[in-house]
Design an enzyme around this catalytic site. Structure first.
Site, PDB file in Angstrom:
ATOM      1  N   HIS A 134       0.855  -1.190   0.000  1.00 10.37           N
ATOM      2  CA  HIS A 134       0.000   0.000   0.000  1.00 10.37           C
ATOM      3  C   HIS A 134       0.883   1.229   0.000  1.00 10.37           C
ATOM      4  O   HIS A 134       1.721   1.397   0.873  1.00 10.37           O
ATOM      5  CB  HIS A 134      -0.878  -0.022   1.264  1.00 10.37           C
ATOM      6  CG  HIS A 134      -1.859   1.098   1.292  1.00 10.37           C
ATOM      7  ND1 HIS A 134      -1.611   2.288   1.918  1.00 10.37           N
ATOM      8  CD2 HIS A 134      -3.099   1.205   0.764  1.00 10.37           C
ATOM      9  CE1 HIS A 134      -2.667   3.075   1.770  1.00 10.37           C
ATOM     10  NE2 HIS A 134      -3.573   2.445   1.067  1.00 10.37           N
ATOM     11  N   PRO A 159      -5.190   4.491  17.352  1.00  6.95           N
ATOM     12  CA  PRO A 159      -4.962   3.790  16.077  1.00  6.95           C
ATOM     13  C   PRO A 159      -4.631   4.749  14.917  1.00  6.95           C
ATOM     14  O   PRO A 159      -4.365   4.298  13.811  1.00  6.95           O
ATOM     15  CB  PRO A 159      -6.286   3.071  15.808  1.00  6.95           C
ATOM     16  CG  PRO A 159      -7.032   3.091  17.080  1.00  6.95           C
ATOM     17  CD  PRO A 159      -6.546   4.278  17.861  1.00  6.95           C
TER      18      PRO A 159
HETATM   19  C1  LIG Z   1      -9.403  -1.081  16.012  1.00  8.71           C
HETATM   20  C2  LIG Z   1      -7.916  -1.135  16.109  1.00  8.71           C
HETATM   21  C3  LIG Z   1      -7.152  -0.943  14.964  1.00  8.71           C
HETATM   22  C4  LIG Z   1      -5.764  -0.963  15.039  1.00  8.71           C
HETATM   23  N1  LIG Z   1      -5.027  -0.747  13.876  1.00  8.71           N
HETATM   24  C5  LIG Z   1      -3.676  -0.815  13.927  1.00  8.71           C
HETATM   25  C6  LIG Z   1      -2.867  -0.730  12.708  1.00  8.71           C
HETATM   26  O1  LIG Z   1      -3.379  -0.602  11.579  1.00  8.71           O
HETATM   27  N2  LIG Z   1      -1.520  -0.831  12.838  1.00  8.71           N
HETATM   28  C7  LIG Z   1      -0.918  -1.043  14.058  1.00  8.71           C
HETATM   29  O2  LIG Z   1       0.326  -1.125  14.106  1.00  8.71           O
HETATM   30  N3  LIG Z   1      -1.647  -1.153  15.207  1.00  8.71           N
HETATM   31  C8  LIG Z   1      -3.000  -1.056  15.180  1.00  8.71           C
HETATM   32  N4  LIG Z   1      -3.737  -1.242  16.331  1.00  8.71           N
HETATM   33  C9  LIG Z   1      -3.048  -1.533  17.595  1.00  8.71           C
HETATM   34  C10 LIG Z   1      -2.671  -3.008  17.729  1.00  8.71           C
HETATM   35  O3  LIG Z   1      -3.794  -3.836  17.513  1.00  8.71           O
HETATM   36  C11 LIG Z   1      -2.077  -3.274  19.113  1.00  8.71           C
HETATM   37  O4  LIG Z   1      -1.097  -2.294  19.390  1.00  8.71           O
HETATM   38  C12 LIG Z   1      -1.457  -4.675  19.187  1.00  8.71           C
HETATM   39  O5  LIG Z   1      -2.466  -5.661  19.303  1.00  8.71           O
HETATM   40  C13 LIG Z   1      -0.515  -4.803  20.399  1.00  8.71           C
HETATM   41  O6  LIG Z   1      -0.001  -6.107  20.445  1.00  8.71           O
HETATM   42  P1  LIG Z   1       0.414  -6.765  21.841  1.00  8.71           P
HETATM   43  O7  LIG Z   1       1.032  -8.071  21.494  1.00  8.71           O
HETATM   44  O8  LIG Z   1       1.189  -5.803  22.643  1.00  8.71           O
HETATM   45  O9  LIG Z   1      -0.951  -6.950  22.657  1.00  8.71           O
HETATM   46  P2  LIG Z   1      -2.290  -7.727  22.313  1.00  8.71           P
HETATM   47  O10 LIG Z   1      -2.460  -7.897  20.853  1.00  8.71           O
HETATM   48  O11 LIG Z   1      -3.351  -7.011  23.073  1.00  8.71           O
HETATM   49  O12 LIG Z   1      -2.063  -9.166  22.948  1.00  8.71           O
HETATM   50  C14 LIG Z   1      -2.063  -9.370  24.329  1.00  8.71           C
HETATM   51  C15 LIG Z   1      -2.362 -10.832  24.622  1.00  8.71           C
HETATM   52  O13 LIG Z   1      -2.253 -11.018  26.033  1.00  8.71           O
HETATM   53  C16 LIG Z   1      -3.312 -11.847  26.483  1.00  8.71           C
HETATM   54  N5  LIG Z   1      -3.530 -11.544  27.899  1.00  8.71           N
HETATM   55  C17 LIG Z   1      -4.059 -10.433  28.454  1.00  8.71           C
HETATM   56  N6  LIG Z   1      -4.073 -10.521  29.792  1.00  8.71           N
HETATM   57  C18 LIG Z   1      -3.538 -11.731  30.106  1.00  8.71           C
HETATM   58  C19 LIG Z   1      -3.276 -12.385  31.316  1.00  8.71           C
HETATM   59  N7  LIG Z   1      -3.560 -11.820  32.500  1.00  8.71           N
HETATM   60  N8  LIG Z   1      -2.727 -13.626  31.288  1.00  8.71           N
HETATM   61  C20 LIG Z   1      -2.407 -14.219  30.088  1.00  8.71           C
HETATM   62  N9  LIG Z   1      -2.638 -13.613  28.899  1.00  8.71           N
HETATM   63  C21 LIG Z   1      -3.185 -12.389  28.903  1.00  8.71           C
HETATM   64  C22 LIG Z   1      -4.475 -11.474  25.590  1.00  8.71           C
HETATM   65  O14 LIG Z   1      -5.402 -12.543  25.524  1.00  8.71           O
HETATM   66  C23 LIG Z   1      -3.778 -11.228  24.244  1.00  8.71           C
HETATM   67  O15 LIG Z   1      -3.759 -12.389  23.433  1.00  8.71           O
HETATM   68  C24 LIG Z   1      -5.135  -1.212  16.280  1.00  8.71           C
HETATM   69  C25 LIG Z   1      -5.898  -1.422  17.441  1.00  8.71           C
HETATM   70  C26 LIG Z   1      -7.280  -1.389  17.362  1.00  8.71           C
HETATM   71  C27 LIG Z   1      -8.096  -1.618  18.605  1.00  8.71           C
END
Ligand SMILES: Cc1cc2nc3c(=O)[nH]c(=O)nc-3n(C[C@H](O)[C@H](O)[C@H](O)COP(=O)(O)OP(=O)(O)OC[C@H]3O[C@@H](n4cnc5c(N)ncnc54)[C@H](O)[C@@H]3O)c2cc1C
Length: 395
Positions: free
Chosen positions: A78, A298
């Site tokens: 993109h 986001p």
């Molecule tokens: C609508 C939307 C659109 C987005 N668009 C973009 C985009 O286009 N580009 C981009 O870069 N980012 C985007 N983001 C942000 C992105 O989705 C997040 O920043 C990303 O998911 C972060 O990844 P993470 O691994 O830190 O956490 P998460 O993806 O939140 O994963 C955390 C994991 O920890 C687990 N967990 C939580 N608590 C516990 C616990 N106590 N014990 C065990 N497991 C637990 C959860 O089940 C989950 O699987 C968007 C977010 C949203 C809401």
């Protein structure tokens, strides 16, 4: 004496999102023993559609790590985005302004699924349905976990613990008072995030600034599109039935000049917009990565991209730490913060350009600034180039 159900590994990882799973895969490739726990089942995790825009540096990183096979065959590049206002619209070829760097569009849940498959097929250990309740010790980390089905408790003991459990996770909450500080900002509106079973209405992202508020369109797959609508602070999803969603999108995004491809709504949720950076991203041998350490609106698609970069830094430093470099983990926060604040600055600037600050006394002034920024993007190549590098991310 450890109970028979206790788990021991070099690196414990709480959370099977993008941050936790990239850490797990990179550690596995280096032959470092690790175990991932996640409170949800694999199916529940896969049902969570969120990000879709992968920065160029992360596309290259996943490719180099051999984790991009399906992403490359099913995702797409993109390079352009469109801005619409009541006066008109313009398309920016940001990739050509950013030295050829562009985004790769691939749904987050598919990337998470690929990372899960690759880790498991390499013999990796993921305990789904095991929630971390608390971290009992951070020097020689011990995460207390509970099986969601049986209620049985297990201790995950490790040399280093990765808190990758998102913003509301248990790992950061286990840090003692005063161990870290959060710099935060709340924004005075929400976004309705919509996933529609409809082919994209355009081959590029569209950002629209309308007097009623911000609206956006993004492609996800050939049959699914994401839309955003700015809403009031107190709105709930029930205030937005599908017919109101499409009517508002037609007004604010299509400006009744550019037809939208409509379809059934797969998902609607209300997103409050918050920006937070926690510092330091570490307490003793427990490190935070991804949304557990920082959240970002986001706007600009940065959250998952930061999570992937945290994972890379984490793995490099943990490898050195396990190799005997006692001070290696102390480099984590200073190494990551400049990139995190750069992304926050971009997202904040972009949010202010696109959203209408209705409730604020300064809203007229802010709208004037936003219009000036849009004009700069359209007419001043230096401003457009600055936007392009911030948007697509660093090399
Ligand atoms: C609508 C939307 C659109 C987005 N668009 C973009 C985009 O286009 N580009 C981009 O870069 N980012 C985007 N983001 C942000 C992105 O989705 C997040 O920043 C990303 O998911 C972060 O990844 P993470 O691994 O830190 O956490 P998460 O993806 O939140 O994963 C955390 C994991 O920890 C687990 N967990 C939580 N608590 C516990 C616990 N106590 N014990 C065990 N497991 C637990 C959860 O089940 C989950 O699987 C968007 C977010 C949203 C809401």
């Amino acid at each position: 004496v450890a109970a028979s159900s206790d788990i021991r590994t070099n690196v414990g990882i709480v959370g099977a999102g993008p941050a936790g799973l990239l850490i797990a895969n990179l550690l596995q490739q280096r032959g470092i023993d690790c175990i991932v726990v996640d409170k949800f089942t694999r199916e529940q995790i896969h049902a969570r559609a969120r990000a879709g825009f992968i920065e160029w540096r992360n596309k290259l990183l996943l490719e180099r790590a051999g984790l991009a096979e399906r992403m490359l065959s099913e995702g797409s590049a993109h390079r352009r985005c469109e801005f619409r206002t009541v006066e008109g619209s313009f398309v920016l070829d940001y990739a050509s302004l950013a030295g050829g760097r562009m985004h790769w569009v691939y749904p987050q849940q598919e990337l998470v699924s690929d990372l899960t498959d690759s880790f498991l097929s390499g013999g990796g250990d993921i305990r789904f349905g095991l929630a971390c309740l608390d971290v009992l010790d951070h020097a020689a980390p011990v995460a207390l976990c509970e099986d969601a089905t049986t209620g049985e408790q297990q201790r995950l003991e490790c040399d280093v613990l990765a808190g990758c459990d998102g913003f509301h996770g248990a790992v950061r909450a286990s840090f003692p008072d005063g161990a870290l500080a959060g710099a935060a900002m709340d924004h005075p509106f929400q976004w309705l995030t919509i996933l529609a079973a409809a082919p994209p209405s355009s081959e590029h992202v569209i950002y629209a600034v309308h007097p009623r508020g911000y609206a956006a369109h993004m492609m996800r797959t050939p049959t699914v599109s994401r839309y955003y609508l700015q809403c009031g602070f107190d709105d709930s999803v029930d205030d937005w039935p599908p017919e109101r969603v499409w009517s508002e999108l037609r007004t604010c995004l299509a400006f009744d000049r550019h037809p939208l491809v409509e379809g059934p709504l797969l998902e609607r949720s209300m997103l409050s917009l918050r920006s937070v950076v926690f510092e330091p991203m570490q307490y003793r041998n427990t490190l935070l990565a991804g949304d557990a350490a920082h959240i970002i609106t986001p706007c600009g698609g940065k959250g998952m991209n930061l999570a992937l970069q945290d994972a890379v830094a984490f793995v490099e430093l943990v490898e050195r730490r396990l190799g005997g470099d006692e001070a290696a983990l102390d480099e984590y926060t200073p190494r990551r913060l400049p990139d995190i604040w750069r992304a926050q600055e971009f997202s904040h600037w972009f949010l202010h350009m696109l959203n209408i600050y209705e409730s604020s006394d300064e809203s007229g002034f802010l709208q004037g600034l936003a219009a000036a920024r849009l004009r700069s993007l359209e007419h001043h190549p230096e401003a457009a180039a600055h936007f392009a590098t911030g948007y697509v991310g660093p090399e």
